[in-house]
Write an enzyme that holds these catalytic residues in place. Sequence first.
Site, PDB file in Angstrom:
ATOM      1  N   GLY A  14       0.796  -1.236   0.000  1.00 27.90           N
ATOM      2  CA  GLY A  14       0.000   0.000   0.000  1.00 27.90           C
ATOM      3  C   GLY A  14       0.821   1.276   0.000  1.00 27.90           C
ATOM      4  O   GLY A  14       0.352   2.313   0.466  1.00 27.90           O
ATOM      5  N   ASN A  16       1.642   3.114  -2.577  1.00 24.31           N
ATOM      6  CA  ASN A  16       0.981   4.108  -3.444  1.00 24.31           C
ATOM      7  C   ASN A  16      -0.249   4.683  -2.755  1.00 24.31           C
ATOM      8  O   ASN A  16      -0.500   5.882  -2.815  1.00 24.31           O
ATOM      9  CB  ASN A  16       0.600   3.481  -4.786  1.00 24.31           C
ATOM     10  CG  ASN A  16       1.782   3.422  -5.719  1.00 24.31           C
ATOM     11  OD1 ASN A  16       2.190   4.430  -6.286  1.00 24.31           O
ATOM     12  ND2 ASN A  16       2.366   2.249  -5.857  1.00 24.31           N
ATOM     13  N   HIS A 110       0.415   1.234 -13.158  1.00 25.12           N
ATOM     14  CA  HIS A 110       1.130   0.007 -13.521  1.00 25.12           C
ATOM     15  C   HIS A 110       2.628   0.331 -13.672  1.00 25.12           C
ATOM     16  O   HIS A 110       2.987   1.336 -14.287  1.00 25.12           O
ATOM     17  CB  HIS A 110       0.571  -0.580 -14.816  1.00 25.12           C
ATOM     18  CG  HIS A 110       1.232  -1.864 -15.171  1.00 25.12           C
ATOM     19  ND1 HIS A 110       0.950  -3.051 -14.526  1.00 25.12           N
ATOM     20  CD2 HIS A 110       2.217  -2.142 -16.065  1.00 25.12           C
ATOM     21  CE1 HIS A 110       1.717  -4.003 -15.005  1.00 25.12           C
ATOM     22  NE2 HIS A 110       2.486  -3.477 -15.942  1.00 25.12           N
TER      23      HIS A 110
HETATM   24  C1  GAR Z   1       2.933  -1.018  -7.576  1.00 27.37           C
HETATM   25  O1  GAR Z   1       4.215  -1.058  -8.158  1.00 27.37           O
HETATM   26  C2  GAR Z   1       1.867  -0.996  -8.659  1.00 27.37           C
HETATM   27  O2  GAR Z   1       2.241  -0.269  -9.803  1.00 27.37           O
HETATM   28  C3  GAR Z   1       1.734  -2.455  -8.974  1.00 27.37           C
HETATM   29  O3  GAR Z   1       1.754  -3.070  -7.711  1.00 27.37           O
HETATM   30  C4  GAR Z   1       2.625  -2.328  -6.848  1.00 27.37           C
HETATM   31  C5  GAR Z   1       1.928  -2.097  -5.530  1.00 27.37           C
HETATM   32  O4  GAR Z   1       2.793  -1.540  -4.577  1.00 27.37           O
HETATM   33  N1  GAR Z   1       0.531  -2.741  -9.740  1.00 27.37           N
HETATM   34  C6  GAR Z   1       0.475  -3.622 -10.740  1.00 27.37           C
HETATM   35  O5  GAR Z   1       1.400  -4.334 -11.044  1.00 27.37           O
HETATM   36  C7  GAR Z   1      -0.858  -3.692 -11.464  1.00 27.37           C
HETATM   37  N2  GAR Z   1      -0.794  -4.559 -12.584  1.00 27.37           N
HETATM   38  P1  GAR Z   1       2.204  -0.817  -3.297  1.00 27.37           P
HETATM   39  O6  GAR Z   1       1.227  -1.814  -2.647  1.00 27.37           O
HETATM   40  O7  GAR Z   1       3.384  -0.547  -2.410  1.00 27.37           O
HETATM   41  O8  GAR Z   1       1.499   0.442  -3.754  1.00 27.37           O
END
Ligand code: GAR
Length: 200
Positions: A14, A16, A110
């Site tokens: 989480g 982001n 993404h």
């Molecule tokens: C992020 O890098 C996001 O871009 C990716 O998952 C990660 C979540 O990190 N999403 C994808 O790959 C969607 N296809 P976070 O939980 O620390 O935000």
Amino acid sequence: MYLPRIAILISGKGSNMEAILKSCLTGELPAEVSFVGSDNINAKGLDTAATLGAQTRVFFYKRDGRKAAEEMIANAIEETETDWIVLAGFMKILSPEFVKRFHNRIINIHPSLLPSFPGAHGILDAWNAKADHTGVTVHIVDEEVDHGRILAQERVDILPEETLEMLEEKIHMVEHKIYKEALKKHFLENPISIEEWEEE
Ligand code: GAR
């Protein structure tokens, strides 16, 4: 001024979500987080969100099945008068029916320059392909996976001396900056509220 209401969906760390939630709390991103939801009750981001004062919800895909879980997400969106669904590392694929129901109201980030390297391992796939660059994409979600109108993109170079961990770190830093900027711009350009969505 009307503040757009956003629900943020996560599956794990989480980071982001945290960047977006904090920028809503400081006013840097003029929006209000209606709730932070997850398909994973153990998602670390749920604790972070609660600590920052956000309402949290869990949607039980395994227990209830995708159809019922999505119905619960849709109910939560409607009940909390949420305008936008912001996916931030939400690793469940939303059904075409769900995407249609919230047409143009779901946004995703993404970790690649789409259409390159879609899927669950965007960073690793670029790394394994020995690409000399990759990047970050923020886009509207349509019925295809990691696909839809692009709102923002930023290139990230992959340097020969870099490790995979260094690249991941660099991409996350770009994500945390680009997502709030793209959301801010998009909400300003599309000042639409739930009442208007219902009239569509
Ligand atoms: C992020 O890098 C996001 O871009 C990716 O998952 C990660 C979540 O990190 N999403 C994808 O790959 C969607 N296809 P976070 O939980 O620390 O935000």
